[in-house]
Design a protein around this motif. Sequence first.
Motif, PDB file in Angstrom:
ATOM      1  N   ALA A   1      -6.580   0.315   2.467  1.00 48.08           N
ATOM      2  CA  ALA A   1      -5.933   0.769   1.223  1.00 48.08           C
ATOM      3  C   ALA A   1      -5.435  -0.373   0.355  1.00 48.08           C
ATOM      4  O   ALA A   1      -5.397  -0.260  -0.859  1.00 48.08           O
ATOM      5  N   GLN A   2      -5.000  -1.489   0.975  1.00 50.83           N
ATOM      6  CA  GLN A   2      -4.391  -2.525   0.167  1.00 50.83           C
ATOM      7  C   GLN A   2      -5.423  -3.204  -0.721  1.00 50.83           C
ATOM      8  O   GLN A   2      -6.515  -3.514  -0.292  1.00 50.83           O
TER       9      GLN A   2
ATOM     10  N   THR B   1      -4.479   3.649   6.093  1.00 49.16           N
ATOM     11  CA  THR B   1      -4.154   2.536   5.193  1.00 49.16           C
ATOM     12  C   THR B   1      -4.896   1.252   5.524  1.00 49.16           C
ATOM     13  O   THR B   1      -4.667   0.238   4.887  1.00 49.16           O
ATOM     14  N   SER B   2      -5.782   1.241   6.506  1.00 48.44           N
ATOM     15  CA  SER B   2      -6.425  -0.014   6.915  1.00 48.44           C
ATOM     16  C   SER B   2      -7.224  -0.648   5.785  1.00 48.44           C
ATOM     17  O   SER B   2      -7.342  -1.873   5.711  1.00 48.44           O
TER      18      SER B   2
ATOM     19  N   THR C   1       0.844  -1.180   0.000  1.00 52.30           N
ATOM     20  CA  THR C   1       0.000   0.000   0.000  1.00 52.30           C
ATOM     21  C   THR C   1       0.885   1.238   0.000  1.00 52.30           C
ATOM     22  O   THR C   1       2.112   1.135  -0.004  1.00 52.30           O
ATOM     23  N   GLU C   2       0.286   2.400   0.021  1.00 52.36           N
ATOM     24  CA  GLU C   2       1.004   3.667   0.104  1.00 52.36           C
ATOM     25  C   GLU C   2       0.747   4.305   1.458  1.00 52.36           C
ATOM     26  O   GLU C   2      -0.356   4.200   2.013  1.00 52.36           O
ATOM     27  N   ALA C   3       1.772   4.944   2.008  1.00 50.00           N
ATOM     28  CA  ALA C   3       1.635   5.627   3.295  1.00 50.00           C
ATOM     29  C   ALA C   3       2.432   6.922   3.248  1.00 50.00           C
ATOM     30  O   ALA C   3       3.173   7.187   2.292  1.00 50.00           O
TER      31      ALA C   3
ATOM     32  N   LEU D   1      -0.623  -3.718  10.031  1.00 46.09           N
ATOM     33  CA  LEU D   1      -0.891  -2.749   8.961  1.00 46.09           C
ATOM     34  C   LEU D   1      -2.023  -1.801   9.329  1.00 46.09           C
ATOM     35  O   LEU D   1      -2.005  -0.620   8.957  1.00 46.09           O
ATOM     36  N   SER D   2      -2.987  -2.285  10.082  1.00 48.08           N
ATOM     37  CA  SER D   2      -4.129  -1.445  10.443  1.00 48.08           C
ATOM     38  C   SER D   2      -3.735  -0.285  11.368  1.00 48.08           C
ATOM     39  O   SER D   2      -4.504   0.665  11.535  1.00 48.08           O
TER      40      SER D   2
END
Length: 403
Positions: free
Chosen positions: A222-223, A219-220, A109-111, A213-214
């Motif tokens: 986003a993937q 981004t929770s 994902t992007e952050a 990741l959450s």
Amino acid sequence: MTKPQRDNTPGDGATNVVATLVDAWHELRVNRLRILLALIGIAVAVIGLTGALGVGQLLTDLRTETAERSGGRTANVVAEGQTTPAVVDRLSRLPDDFGVTKHALSASTEATVWTPTAQIPVALTAVEPDYGEIYRTVVEQGRFLEESDADLLAPALVVNDKLWQALGSPDLATQPRVEFVGGGSSQAFTLVGVAPNTSEFDSPIAWMLYDQLSLVPGTSQAQGSTTLSMWVPEEISDRLAAQLNEQLASSGIMVYRGDWAAQMGDSTEFIQWFVIGAAVGMFLLGALGLVNINLVTMQHRVREIGIRRSYGATSARIFFGVLLESMVATFLAGVVGVVLTVAILQSSWLQGMLQSAGLYEPRPFPISAVLIGLGAATLVGALAGALPALKATRVQIVDAIRY
């Protein structure tokens, strides 16, 4: 009066062998100038043969490691599907269903990360700890993610060199914090490792544990997809991938082999055989030169052989003496060639070059190349000495008078 029979004791055979070896060594010392150039040729040929085998192995390792960083270890069976609770649950149970011990879920994902100067976008990959081993993830500072990182108060993070420099190149010993921001909130991560850039065009990249990741703001959800990588024995990989793809297609999960060997295994084998063929051709040229020299010089040893026969040397003793002269000489030349080859290919400067080219796990010099080099040198000595030895057994005492 009958001549008493000599008893053959168990040590007679060993004594004869040792005596023959001593004779061979003595002849080498006496005729060292005569055979020096031939042995130099054999040593060079051994360097070429052993070096080619060693370089071939290094090239194969380099190609393998480079490919496995993108496609995974041989063999890597990949299952991929859209990130939904049902798909993630099925992928999580899949390794246990088939007894796979090395496996890792991952999602990209992007952050956004705060740096000392600005907020920058980061390509974030959430992985399970075995991901680093399956994909040969190299860490030049610190370490990669571990199971125990899940218990840390601040989640662990590994970044590439590009992001590390953007963060101000902090000292990992100080347990620096990396702050992710998004949606009006932030979350601090502890920096535990720095991976090298793969090229000068790399963008900032970070790795974190999949289950955390959450925690990254914004981004929770986003993937887009989740991937399961399973490191399995190569002999069952194709069958397993086909079976799983058929079973899971209705669930929206695609299964395939993602490792390098599935596409490039034949090209690596071609490189190895090409290198071996070139090395054998080089070695045969050196062997041919030694055969010619041995045949020519035997013409000048007729007096020596005739005198030895006059003192009772048997044809067998003459044959094995001449044969072992050649074998001992080429074996010693082989030892010199192997030692020089190993010293060159295992030198620190060459290992540094290979690491800079991507070979991050240097291996010891292949013992098979050493044995092949010594064996080939000894075999050439046997072949190069067989014809002159056979010719020596036909020398008569009367021939010595003519010389």
